[in-house]
Design a protein around this motif. Structure first.
Motif, PDB file in Angstrom:
ATOM      1  N   ASP A  78      -1.276  19.102  -8.178  1.00  0.00           N
ATOM      2  CA  ASP A  78      -1.204  18.616  -9.565  1.00  0.00           C
ATOM      3  C   ASP A  78      -0.271  17.411  -9.705  1.00  0.00           C
ATOM      4  N   ALA A  79       0.095  16.821  -8.581  1.00  0.00           N
ATOM      5  CA  ALA A  79       1.086  15.726  -8.644  1.00  0.00           C
ATOM      6  C   ALA A  79       0.416  14.388  -8.936  1.00  0.00           C
ATOM      7  N   GLU A  80       1.242  13.397  -9.229  1.00  0.00           N
ATOM      8  CA  GLU A  80       0.730  12.054  -9.519  1.00  0.00           C
ATOM      9  C   GLU A  80       0.045  11.474  -8.269  1.00  0.00           C
ATOM     10  N   PRO A  81      -1.182  10.932  -8.420  1.00  0.00           N
ATOM     11  CA  PRO A  81      -1.844  10.343  -7.249  1.00  0.00           C
ATOM     12  C   PRO A  81      -1.264   8.968  -6.893  1.00  0.00           C
ATOM     13  N   VAL A  82      -1.214   8.713  -5.594  1.00  0.00           N
ATOM     14  CA  VAL A  82      -0.866   7.377  -5.100  1.00  0.00           C
ATOM     15  C   VAL A  82      -1.989   6.994  -4.136  1.00  0.00           C
ATOM     16  N   ILE A  83      -2.612   5.850  -4.374  1.00  0.00           N
ATOM     17  CA  ILE A  83      -3.710   5.443  -3.489  1.00  0.00           C
ATOM     18  C   ILE A  83      -3.130   4.799  -2.234  1.00  0.00           C
ATOM     19  N   MET A  92      -1.277   6.795   7.466  1.00  0.00           N
ATOM     20  CA  MET A  92      -1.114   8.243   7.724  1.00  0.00           C
ATOM     21  C   MET A  92       0.325   8.689   7.472  1.00  0.00           C
ATOM     22  N   PHE A  93       1.290   7.890   7.960  1.00  0.00           N
ATOM     23  CA  PHE A  93       2.693   8.301   7.762  1.00  0.00           C
ATOM     24  C   PHE A  93       3.142   8.095   6.331  1.00  0.00           C
ATOM     25  N   ALA A  94       2.545   7.127   5.637  1.00  0.00           N
ATOM     26  CA  ALA A  94       2.836   6.993   4.203  1.00  0.00           C
ATOM     27  C   ALA A  94       2.336   8.252   3.499  1.00  0.00           C
ATOM     28  N   ALA A  95       1.124   8.699   3.854  1.00  0.00           N
ATOM     29  CA  ALA A  95       0.546   9.886   3.202  1.00  0.00           C
ATOM     30  C   ALA A  95       1.425  11.118   3.446  1.00  0.00           C
ATOM     31  N   LEU A  96       1.854  11.304   4.699  1.00  0.00           N
ATOM     32  CA  LEU A  96       2.713  12.459   5.006  1.00  0.00           C
ATOM     33  C   LEU A  96       4.014  12.396   4.210  1.00  0.00           C
ATOM     34  N   HIS A  97       4.567  11.206   4.139  1.00  0.00           N
ATOM     35  CA  HIS A  97       5.850  11.065   3.452  1.00  0.00           C
ATOM     36  C   HIS A  97       5.687  11.246   1.939  1.00  0.00           C
ATOM     37  N   LEU A  98       4.536  10.859   1.414  1.00  0.00           N
ATOM     38  CA  LEU A  98       4.288  11.097  -0.023  1.00  0.00           C
ATOM     39  C   LEU A  98       4.272  12.605  -0.295  1.00  0.00           C
ATOM     40  N   LEU A  99       3.698  13.361   0.647  1.00  0.00           N
ATOM     41  CA  LEU A  99       3.693  14.839   0.492  1.00  0.00           C
ATOM     42  C   LEU A  99       5.129  15.361   0.396  1.00  0.00           C
ATOM     43  N   MET A 100       5.985  14.822   1.257  1.00  0.00           N
ATOM     44  CA  MET A 100       7.393  15.275   1.239  1.00  0.00           C
ATOM     45  C   MET A 100       8.054  14.938  -0.084  1.00  0.00           C
ATOM     46  N   ARG A 101       7.625  13.836  -0.677  1.00  0.00           N
ATOM     47  CA  ARG A 101       8.242  13.360  -1.919  1.00  0.00           C
ATOM     48  C   ARG A 101       7.544  13.899  -3.161  1.00  0.00           C
ATOM     49  N   GLY A 102       6.550  14.780  -2.949  1.00  0.00           N
ATOM     50  CA  GLY A 102       5.886  15.406  -4.105  1.00  0.00           C
ATOM     51  C   GLY A 102       4.888  14.516  -4.823  1.00  0.00           C
ATOM     52  N   LYS A 103       4.312  13.532  -4.106  1.00  0.00           N
ATOM     53  CA  LYS A 103       3.239  12.703  -4.684  1.00  0.00           C
ATOM     54  C   LYS A 103       1.939  13.021  -3.951  1.00  0.00           C
ATOM     55  N   PRO A 105      -1.174  11.877  -2.082  1.00  0.00           N
ATOM     56  CA  PRO A 105      -1.823  10.726  -1.453  1.00  0.00           C
ATOM     57  C   PRO A 105      -3.346  10.818  -1.548  1.00  0.00           C
ATOM     58  N   VAL A 106      -3.961   9.721  -1.969  1.00  0.00           N
ATOM     59  CA  VAL A 106      -5.430   9.626  -1.983  1.00  0.00           C
ATOM     60  C   VAL A 106      -5.765   8.527  -0.986  1.00  0.00           C
ATOM     61  N   VAL A 107      -6.187   8.934   0.223  1.00  0.00           N
ATOM     62  CA  VAL A 107      -6.374   7.978   1.316  1.00  0.00           C
ATOM     63  C   VAL A 107      -7.814   7.467   1.303  1.00  0.00           C
ATOM     64  N   LEU A 108      -7.965   6.146   1.203  1.00  0.00           N
ATOM     65  CA  LEU A 108      -9.299   5.531   1.224  1.00  0.00           C
ATOM     66  C   LEU A 108      -9.457   4.806   2.556  1.00  0.00           C
ATOM     67  N   GLU A 109     -10.461   5.193   3.333  1.00  0.00           N
ATOM     68  CA  GLU A 109     -10.628   4.645   4.690  1.00  0.00           C
ATOM     69  C   GLU A 109     -12.071   4.168   4.858  1.00  0.00           C
ATOM     70  N   ARG A 110     -12.237   2.911   5.241  1.00  0.00           N
ATOM     71  CA  ARG A 110     -13.590   2.346   5.356  1.00  0.00           C
ATOM     72  C   ARG A 110     -14.381   2.987   6.507  1.00  0.00           C
ATOM     73  N   GLY A 111     -13.665   3.438   7.527  1.00  0.00           N
ATOM     74  CA  GLY A 111     -14.337   3.967   8.716  1.00  0.00           C
ATOM     75  C   GLY A 111     -14.632   5.455   8.628  1.00  0.00           C
ATOM     76  N   LYS A 112     -15.004   5.987   9.793  1.00  0.00           N
ATOM     77  CA  LYS A 112     -15.401   7.397   9.852  1.00  0.00           C
ATOM     78  C   LYS A 112     -14.250   8.245  10.370  1.00  0.00           C
ATOM     79  N   ASP A 113     -14.452   9.559  10.315  1.00  0.00           N
ATOM     80  CA  ASP A 113     -13.437  10.440  10.879  1.00  0.00           C
ATOM     81  C   ASP A 113     -13.399  10.220  12.395  1.00  0.00           C
ATOM     82  N   VAL A 114     -12.325  10.677  13.000  1.00  0.00           N
ATOM     83  CA  VAL A 114     -12.029  10.297  14.372  1.00  0.00           C
ATOM     84  C   VAL A 114     -13.120  10.728  15.367  1.00  0.00           C
ATOM     85  N   HIS A 115     -13.860  11.792  15.050  1.00  0.00           N
ATOM     86  CA  HIS A 115     -14.897  12.245  15.991  1.00  0.00           C
ATOM     87  C   HIS A 115     -16.159  11.403  15.849  1.00  0.00           C
ATOM     88  N   ALA A 116     -16.591  11.194  14.598  1.00  0.00           N
ATOM     89  CA  ALA A 116     -17.803  10.390  14.367  1.00  0.00           C
ATOM     90  C   ALA A 116     -17.588   8.972  14.907  1.00  0.00           C
TER      91      ALA A 116
END
Ligand SMILES: Cc1cc2nc3c(=O)[nH]c(=O)nc-3n(C[C@H](O)[C@H](O)[C@H](O)COP(=O)(O)OP(=O)(O)OC[C@H]3O[C@@H](n4cnc5c(N)ncnc54)[C@H](O)[C@@H]3O)c2cc1C
Length: 520
Positions: A78-83, A92-103, A105-116
């Motif tokens: 329910d926290a504030e989104p940060v794109i 990735m490390f920004a996203a992890l750190h946002l979790l620690m800070r209670g924000k 993360p909404v990660v937008l990635e042009r490519g595919k997941d690591v397996h695809a």
């Protein structure tokens, strides 16, 4: 606490008892008085006998190690989104750190997941067809995933590297990266780590959107952002793109050094950009056995790590240096669009291929290419694109133009080429002419100098040079306020990582992601 050093032959590493006994001797106390120890560093010393040197902190009773504790992640449903645009090390490390800070993360990635993504890279090597959203630079984990995974930033200037290394271990990296002087993970291990990071983000309420290429960033009157993206169904090749808008008050832009469309978007909007010096040259590939012989002075044994090298020299006012050396690695095609030839190197954790490759590159500054000045902040980007295109046009495919090292320096075409790890193949070419003269001439002087002064045997026709190594760092900087890390005029937008021109390599990009998340 007492710091001690232990040296031992590789393959005869000390046992816990031996370390405690050495610590007791050095501290002048009994073995029982040593309460514990921590290995701080392990490095290879090849100056005489080939040794591992260990730096160890030993403790007396009552003393404890200054252990690093990986911080807790918060549930951010329910926290504030940060794109966060881009899922490379910075994103990735920004996203992890946002979790620690209670924000959230909404990660937008042009490519595919690591397996695809792996299938697209295999197709690129096999058929020479570049998927513009899924390749060696684009896709989950960014350019860091299918690399050597060298983690060489030891400088604490940019932040606490322990946070990056300990989190990588928590997500699956071998703990040896915490102590090795030249730690590396390997591209066989990186995908699982990258996937574990994503799982952590989504399990705590963050979001990952693959196949989501950001096409526009609009600053709204209320200070927030509309981030527009072309969304494709990554599971289906045929599905058409749809448009989608994501909104947030703050955006971290971590799109890497190859997101040329993002630089163009900034230029079109008149948002501040600056030309930034970078480096360009060739990939040099030697047999690994030769590099082992040189670096271990003929004493190499198969249980020793594949030998590395690095050098830097100055030729006519410009740095010439080895870049991203991959012992026991292979060369890979790292173009991000059609009609370009770009090479880079990667290796698996065992570093056990027959080859050693490294970029050997020359610094290029805007004043070296006055003919591109009409492109303003994008001058070096256009220069970079033209060199990559010239390489492609020579062979008509992603086969690499190539020349033996001594032939390159003598400026003669090679009549035949040695075997190479570069899967798409190599074609004999006058690389000395295909490269810009200010690069080619400096390389011509550098190779014999390295062979004569630093690594006897390095300057040889057994070595193959392939073109071009051009994605060493970003040729553009997205300037930001040094205090807040926001873009100098677009407040709330945080240019981050290598693409913004503020980091180079996996660790420093991860650290920059952490700093930007802190500022958010
Ligand atoms: C083959 C290879 C080997 C390497 N080896 C090493 C090594 O051993 N050690 C080392 O330290 N460094 C290595 N590097 C460099 C390292 O990978 C980069 O320095 C690092 O990944 C930069 O991190 P970043 O997060 O800033 O950008 P990137 O890793 O480039 O990530 C940017 C991400 O943004 C995404 N993106 C781009 N545009 C958009 C858009 N419009 N919309 C949405 N998403 C977008 C991309 O798909 C990408 O995933 C290597 C690079 C390559 C290519």
């Amino acid at each position: 606490m007492k710091e001690i050093e232990i040296a031992c032959p590789i393959g005869k590493e000390p046992s816990a008892e031996q370390i405690v006994a050495a610590a007791a001797r050095s501290m002048g106390v009994s073995v029982k008085a040593v309460s514990g120890y921590r290995i701080v560093r392990r490095s290879v010393d090849a100056r005489g006998d080939i040794l591992y040197r260990y730096r160890i902190e030993a403790y007396r009773e009552g003393e404890t190690a200054d252990e690093y504790r990986v911080p807790e992640y918060q549930d951010v449903r329910d926290a504030e989104p940060v794109i966060v645009i881009g899922a490379g090390p910075a994103g990735m490390f920004a996203a992890l750190h946002l979790l620690m800070r209670g924000k959230c993360p909404v990660v937008l990635e042009r490519g595919k997941d690591v397996h695809a993504r792996k299938f697209d890279m295999a197709r690129l090597s096999r058929e020479g067809i570049v998927d513009e959203d899924s390749n060696y630079c684009f896709g989950e984990g960014g350019a860091g995933t299918f690399s050597d995974g060298k983690l060489f930033t030891r400088s604490s200037k940019r932040g606490d590297i322990r946070e990056v290394l300990h989190q990588l271990v928590a997500f699956g990296a071998d703990p040896s990266i915490l102590i090795d002087a030249h730690p590396h993970i390997g591209s066989d291990r990186l995908p699982a780590i990258v996937e574990n990071i994503r799982k952590c983000v989504t399990e705590h309420g963050g979001e990952y959107h693959f196949g989501t290429r950001v096409t526009d960033i609009v600053k709204r009157a209320d200070g927030g952002f509309d981030v527009r993206a072309a969304v494709s169904d990554v599971a289906s090749e045929k599905a058409a793109c749809t448009e989608k808008t994501f909104t947030a008050r703050k955006v971290i832009l971590a799109t890497g050094h190859s997101a040329r469309d993002i630089y163009r978007m900034f230029a079109d909007k008149g948002w501040d950009l600056q030309a930034k010096g970078f480096a360009l040259g060739v990939r040099a590939e030697h047999p690994q056995s030769l590099i082992n012989r040189i670096q271990y002075h003929g004493k190499y044994q198969p249980y020793m790590p594949a030998a590395e090298y690095s050098f830097v020299t100055q030729i006519e006012g410009r740095g010439v240096f080895s870049f991203c050396m991959c012992p026991g690695g292979i060369l890979v095609p790292s173009a991000t669009g059609p009609g370009e030839t770009v090479l880079n190197g990667m290796s698996n954790s065992a570093r056990n291929s027959k080859w050693a490759n490294s970029g050997v590159v020359v610094s290029v500054e805007p004043e070296d290419v006055p003919e591109y000045s009409r492109y303003g902040a994008l001058s070096l980007l256009h220069f970079q694109m033209d060199v990559e295109r010239r390489m492609f046009d020579f062979t008509g495919s992603i086969k690499a133009p190539a020349q033996r090292m001594m032939d390159f320096c003598r400026r003669t075409l090679s009549s035949g080429l040695p075997a190479t790890s570069y899967h798409p193949g190599a074609v004999p070419a006058p690389l000395h002419e295909l490269l810009p003269e200010h690069v080619s001439l400096r390389l011509k002087y550098a190779f014999p100098e390295i062979g004569n002064k630093k690594m006897h045997g390095y300057y040889t026709n057994e070595a193959l040079l392939l073109g071009v190594e051009s994605r060493t760092s970003s040729p553009v900087r997205i300037p930001r306020d040094p205090e807040t890390l926001e873009h100098v005029t677009i407040r709330g937008l945080y240019p981050c990582g290598e693409g913004a021109g503020y980091s180079g390599g996996i660790v420093s990009s991860a650290l920059d992601g952490i700093r930007c998340a802190d500022m958010v």
